[in-house]
Design a protein around this motif. Structure first.
Motif, PDB file in Angstrom:
ATOM      1  N   LEU A 187      -1.795 -10.563   1.725  1.00 30.76           N
ATOM      2  CA  LEU A 187      -1.614 -11.765   2.765  1.00 30.76           C
ATOM      3  C   LEU A 187      -1.880 -12.954   2.214  1.00 30.76           C
ATOM      4  O   LEU A 187      -1.109 -14.020   2.443  1.00 30.76           O
ATOM      5  N   ALA A 188      -2.742 -13.135   1.188  1.00 29.89           N
ATOM      6  CA  ALA A 188      -3.089 -14.233   0.416  1.00 29.89           C
ATOM      7  C   ALA A 188      -1.982 -14.883  -0.287  1.00 29.89           C
ATOM      8  O   ALA A 188      -1.559 -15.917  -0.524  1.00 29.89           O
ATOM      9  N   VAL A 213      -3.464 -16.694  -4.548  1.00 28.36           N
ATOM     10  CA  VAL A 213      -3.021 -17.932  -4.143  1.00 28.36           C
ATOM     11  C   VAL A 213      -2.704 -18.823  -5.132  1.00 28.36           C
ATOM     12  O   VAL A 213      -2.350 -19.904  -5.009  1.00 28.36           O
ATOM     13  N   ARG A 245       1.138 -14.654   0.351  1.00 24.61           N
ATOM     14  CA  ARG A 245       1.957 -15.245   1.271  1.00 24.61           C
ATOM     15  C   ARG A 245       1.653 -16.334   1.887  1.00 24.61           C
ATOM     16  O   ARG A 245       2.349 -17.117   2.448  1.00 24.61           O
ATOM     17  N   LEU A 246       0.045 -16.785   1.661  1.00 20.95           N
ATOM     18  CA  LEU A 246      -0.251 -17.884   2.451  1.00 20.95           C
ATOM     19  C   LEU A 246       0.076 -19.244   1.550  1.00 20.95           C
ATOM     20  O   LEU A 246       0.234 -20.260   2.138  1.00 20.95           O
ATOM     21  N   ARG A 248      -7.984 -11.752  -4.273  1.00 24.37           N
ATOM     22  CA  ARG A 248      -7.474 -12.636  -3.138  1.00 24.37           C
ATOM     23  C   ARG A 248      -7.616 -14.242  -3.453  1.00 24.37           C
ATOM     24  O   ARG A 248      -6.475 -14.685  -2.934  1.00 24.37           O
TER      25      ARG A 248
END
Lengths: 254, 745
Positions: A101-102, A153, A104-105, A149
């Motif tokens: 998820l990270a 990013v 993709r952020l 995580r």
């Protein structure tokens, strides 16, 4: 020039001054340490840096740009990532999903490829736990997952809030190596930590915070030799040569 | 001028009452962290009790008043704290809110059981409306007393919180309960005190406001909105600001009563605006509030069960729903089938809560209002005969939903819940009751003369005008909505939603725009609710605003949450419970009241298990059935056989439902031992806590020394060995560390 700077930052909680005119800089390619007793304002400083808290006065500069009024997510997209002293994992997601998820952020427009979540887990030694729900991981592993995580990013600045607590000495040693690698890759790392062995080993520069004011800064050796720091934080060691690096774990409490 | 003074005096009185109520609300919220949506309902119950004592039984007024406020209310508060609220410590904020909604629903239902709503009652102001002359104005003694009481409450609370030990302990508890305990405070005592005082203040406010309204359960309960408008101005924290807020709300309400009827234009549209003045004040207050800080993960005592739905599992669910729908459509009697068509629309509305409440952890109290908007859109867009109207319903509801949520996005979850509650009340009391108006030359009436009529759509060969066809179409639409929700949960948005619920702070510092994500899920769920409303309206063909009332919406929310708000089956549960009973007559109808009471009581148990029935009871029970092909085939076969027999009239129509019930109960009972035996013979016992050990974990080392294999298994479980950052140089010491750890444990 420092990649991340704060200038004259003051934070008040009611009548209590949590930070008073603090100025510090975090340079790329090395680990900067921030130490100080509990309640000195270290986590408050992190919250100011990441935008969770707006300072009463002062400025936060990221790569020369004033980000003081910028929302947390905008700062993250400009390359800032952090871990938390109290774990803030997405507990219902698996370890791999947390990292994926990270990745993709960070906006697609950010330069370069998205990092591979599996490779990030591998890097922090969590491959075996990829499919475990994050809230079932023990604290030590949770800290590593938070690190993975944050790396997901692709930050330029990495803020680590007590990453070694909950890890055993072996794990901490491996962790120190990893921090060294990351710094060599060009990351600017700000490390808040109570484990003085780790701090002395990895930090190229140290800041000491006490009661919200910056009381000392410099290279680790000079900070350790500073009598005011020993008085306030490291403790005055009796019978131990302060130069040998034994001023650590045992004398943290004031 | 004279008139202005009269309205000012009555406005000040209203303000005083709101202040009393709002300060009680704020006091319990800051002391216990529970925002009591049922605060107004408590006041309502007190007003009815007072009516019973003073009017029906003829007690002297002062005695009845003092008994209600100083004896009955504190005892009730104590009961509430002991039975319900105490168990909420460590529960998620959404659970706390829902449990107080449950209290509201139970109290309203209880009041309607005890005091028949069709009887007219009223209470009089104190001193029977007498007063004195001052400057040519009659000042009622009642108003003077109310203002005096409000002032006394303000002073009393200040003294309590700043001077008394108990009050200091209460304030300490707000800041840090564990620290307060360390310093010798007893938080349980503080919480008990807060609930007693809060309930007393609610009772006082309820009794004082009752003469200004009719004695009717719902309007009195909805006073909560006025109180929380005032409390929000006080940022749910500051009592002086709460009093100031009450002043604004009270004066605005009474000036509106005085002056709105004098506006010469558009009178018919403004009539309904009076009850929603506080809602407008609340909206303005939310707009000017400073953004809340992003919070980290709350420390929860309960781990939430939210398995990611698989497409295979969804397929099984869809097959079961479709099978059931076909059976019902072919065997139900005409009248029963007609009254059950409403089920699917409501199921979709229930499902709309799953992404918002279940995944993102945000509460909305106005999903049924969005459904009402959807119903109105379908009715006006071609009378419903075109299926595109359903899409229009979803689109319009989505837009309204986005606009409604905007003011609260900057603020923490509780404000979104309050805003949606206020919006639902405004729609319920004002917008849905509006007469026809003209927009750009088009005549437009939301609920034409109080009822909406809707046609069922027909495109080409698909004609859904018959009940049977529409029932099946409704099932198909529900399954389509299920597919959307499952896709969301399995996709990136679903993970974002979970992240927002788990830790907004972490999500933001990783680069997620939390407000945008919240806006997205709110819009999505509003769209689903709008679609559900459209389907519902098409099903029942003619509907009134009552079907979309605030109170029915609360019942729907409770059903979904009791069933398990993270499970897609919870929407179906809402549809089955509300859609097959006659929802149209929710107010006063016995069956609806029974549903509300039972659901409310069930929801009170949520404090102990916020996960809901489906994930914690139903799914574990039926999991063996799914895994055992023999039982599954047998069950389907038995039901199919019964169905065929019913179709050819070989058995009486009521055998089928009994048979289905029997199969539903028997299948898990049969499947469980079967599944256990299969697992044992195959030697593939499900990975339990003793997997890989020579015996049960807790008996290890009792009968025989702990073996090497056991140690390795435990190490692996505790992630001591495999998880080393760097297995190279430290591998040698790994085993001894592992051993030492287990030994120490």
């Amino acid at each position: 020039m420092a990649l991340l700077e704060i200038r004259d930052v003051t934070v008040r909680y009611g009548g209590h001054v949590a930070l008073r005119e603090v100025t510090l800089g975090v340079e790329a390619g090395r680990v900067t340490g921030l130490i100080g007793p509990n309640g000195a304002g270290k986590t408050t400083l992190f919250n100011v840096l990441t935008g969770l808290l707006t300072p009463g006065a002062g400025r936060v500069l990221l790569d020369g740009e004033d980000v003081t009024r910028l929302a947390p997510y905008r700062r993250a997209r400009r390359g800032m990532a952090r871990t938390f002293q109290i774990l803030e994992l997405f507990g219902q997601l698996t370890a791999l999903e947390n990292v994926a998820l990270a990745t993709r952020l960070r906006r697609r427009t950010a330069a370069g490829e998205r990092p591979d979540p599996g490779a990030l887990l591998e890097r922090v030694g969590l491959s075996a736990f990829a499919d475990r729900r994050a809230d079932t991981l023990p604290t030590g592993l949770g800290r590593r997952l938070e690190l993975a995580r944050a790396l997901a990013v692709r930050p330029r600045v990495l803020l680590l809030d007590e990453p070694a607590s909950g890890q055993d000495p072996d794990e901490t040693a491996a962790f120190a190596d990893l921090l060294g690698e990351l710094a060599d890759e060009g990351l600017a790392i700000l490390l808040v930590e109570h484990d003085m062995t780790l701090v002395m080993r990895v930090c190229a520069h140290l800041y000491v915070l006490d009661f919200g004011t910056l009381m000392a800064e410099g290279d680790p050796a000079s900070v350790r030799a500073d009598p005011r720091v020993r008085e306030a934080y490291l403790g005055t060691s009796t019978g131990t040569d302060p130069g040998t690096g034994t001023a650590g774990a045992g004398t943290l409490a004031r | 001028m004279h008139e202005f003074l009269v309205f000012t005096i009555s406005g000040l009185t209203t303000a005083g009452i709101y202040a009393i109520s709002a300060s009680g609300l704020t006091l319990t919220y800051v002391t216990t962290g529970v925002f009591n949506i049922a605060h107004g309902a408590t006041g309502m119950l007190a007003a009815f009790t007072y009516w019973q004592l003073a009017v029906a039984w003829g007690w002297p007024v002062p005695l009845a008043l003092l008994f209600c406020v100083l004896v009955a209310a504190p005892l009730f508060g104590l009961l509430l704290e002991r039975v319900v609220m105490r168990r909420l410590a460590g529960a998620p904020e959404s659970t706390r809110l829902v449990v107080t909604v449950a209290v509201l629903v139970v109290l309203v239902s209880a009041a309607q059981w005890l005091w028949d709503p069709s009887t007219f009652r009223r209470t009089q102001g104190l001193f029977a409306g007498r007063g004195f002359e001052a400057g040519g104005i009659l000042v009622p003694y009642n108003d003077v007393v109310v203002l005096g009481v409000a002032a006394a409450v303000a002073g009393g609370l200040w003294l309590l919180l700043h001077v008394s030990r108990a009050g200091v302990a209460m304030r300490a508890r707000v800041d840090d309960p564990s620290l307060a305990i360390l310093n010798g405070a007893r938080p349980a005592t503080s919480a008990r005190l807060a609930w007693m005082i809060g309930t007393s203040l609610a009772a006082l406010a309820g009794i004082l406001i009752a003469p200004k309204l009719t004695m009717s359960a719902i309007p009195l309960t909805l006073l909560i909105v006025n109180a929380y408008a005032a409390a929000v101005i006080g940022r749910l924290r500051s009592l002086p600001m709460t009093f100031a807020g009450a002043l604004v709300v009270g004066l605005a309400a009474d000036y509106a009563i005085g002056y709105v009827p004098k506006i010469s234009y558009g009178q018919q549209y403004l009539r309904g605006v009076l009850p929603v003045i506080p809602v407008l004040v609340l909206l303005v207050a939310l707009l000017v509030l400073r953004a809340s800080r992003l919070r980290g993960k709350p420390a929860l005592a309960i781990r939430e069960i939210t398995p990611t739905p698989t497409w295979a599992g969804t397929g099984v669910f869809a097959a079961a729903v479709a099978f059931g729908a076909v059976i019902a459509a072919t065997t139900l009697a005409k009248a029963d089938l007609y009254s059950s068509t409403a089920l699917w629309g409501l199921a979709i509305v229930g499902l709309s809560m799953v992404p918002l409440v279940g995944y993102a952890g945000r509460i909305s109290l106005c999903q049924l209002s969005f459904a009402g908007i959807g119903a109105a859109v379908v009715s006006h867009a071609g009378g419903g005969s075109n299926p595109a109207a359903l899409l229009a319903a979803a689109a319009v509801a989505a837009i309204v939903g986005a606009v409604v949520s905007l003011p609260a996005l900057r603020l923490s979850g509780i404000y979104l819940a309050l805003l949606t509650g206020a919006f639902a009340v405004a729609l319920d009391n004002w917008i849905f009751q509006l007469p026809a108006f003209t927009v750009l030359g088009d005549q437009f009436a939301l609920f034409t003369n109080g009822t909406l009529s809707v046609e069922r759509f027909a495109v080409g060969p698909l004609d859904t005008t018959s009940d049977r066809a529409f029932f099946l179409t409704g099932a198909a639409l529900f399954l389509a909505a299920v597919a959307v929700v499952v896709a969301v949960r399995r996709g990136e948005l679903g993970q974002r939603l979970i992240a927002v619920k788990e830790s907004p702070a972490a999500a933001a510092t990783l680069g997620m725009n939390v407000r945008l994500t919240t806006l997205a899920v709110f819009t999505l769920s509003a769209a689903l609710a709008g679609l559900g409303g459209g389907v519902y309206a098409s099903a029942v063909r003619s509907t009134t605003p009552d079907a979309f009332s605030f109170f029915t919406g609360l019942t729907l929310l409770l059903i979904v949450v009791v069933a398990g708000v993270s499970s897609i089956g919870s929407g179906l549960a809402a549809g089955l419970l509300l859609g097959t009973a006659a929802v149209g007559s929710a107010t006063g109808d016995d069956s609806a009241r029974v549903t509300a009471t039972v659901v409310g009581l069930a929801a009170l148990a949520l404090a102990a298990n916020p996960n809901g029935l489906i994930p914690s009871v139903l799914r574990p029970a039926y999991e063996p059935v799914r895994r055992s092909p023999a039982v599954l085939a047998g069950s389907v076969g038995a039901i199919t056989a019964l169905w065929v027999l019913t179709l050819v009239d070989a058995v009486a129509p009521n055998v089928l439902p009994l048979g289905v019930l029997l199969v539903a109960v028997a299948a898990p009972l049969v499947a469980r031992p079967l599944a256990g035996r299969a697992a044992a013979t195959a030697g593939t016992e499900p990975a339990g806590r003793d997997e890989g050990l020579s015996g049960p974990l807790e008996w290890l080392g009792f009968d025989a020394p702990v073996g090497r294999a056991d140690l390795d298994a435990i190490d692996a479980r505790l992630a001591l060995d495999t998880a080393r950052l760097d297995t190279g140089p430290h591998l040698a010491s790994g085993k001894t560390v592992g051993e030492a750890r287990v030994g120490a444990a």
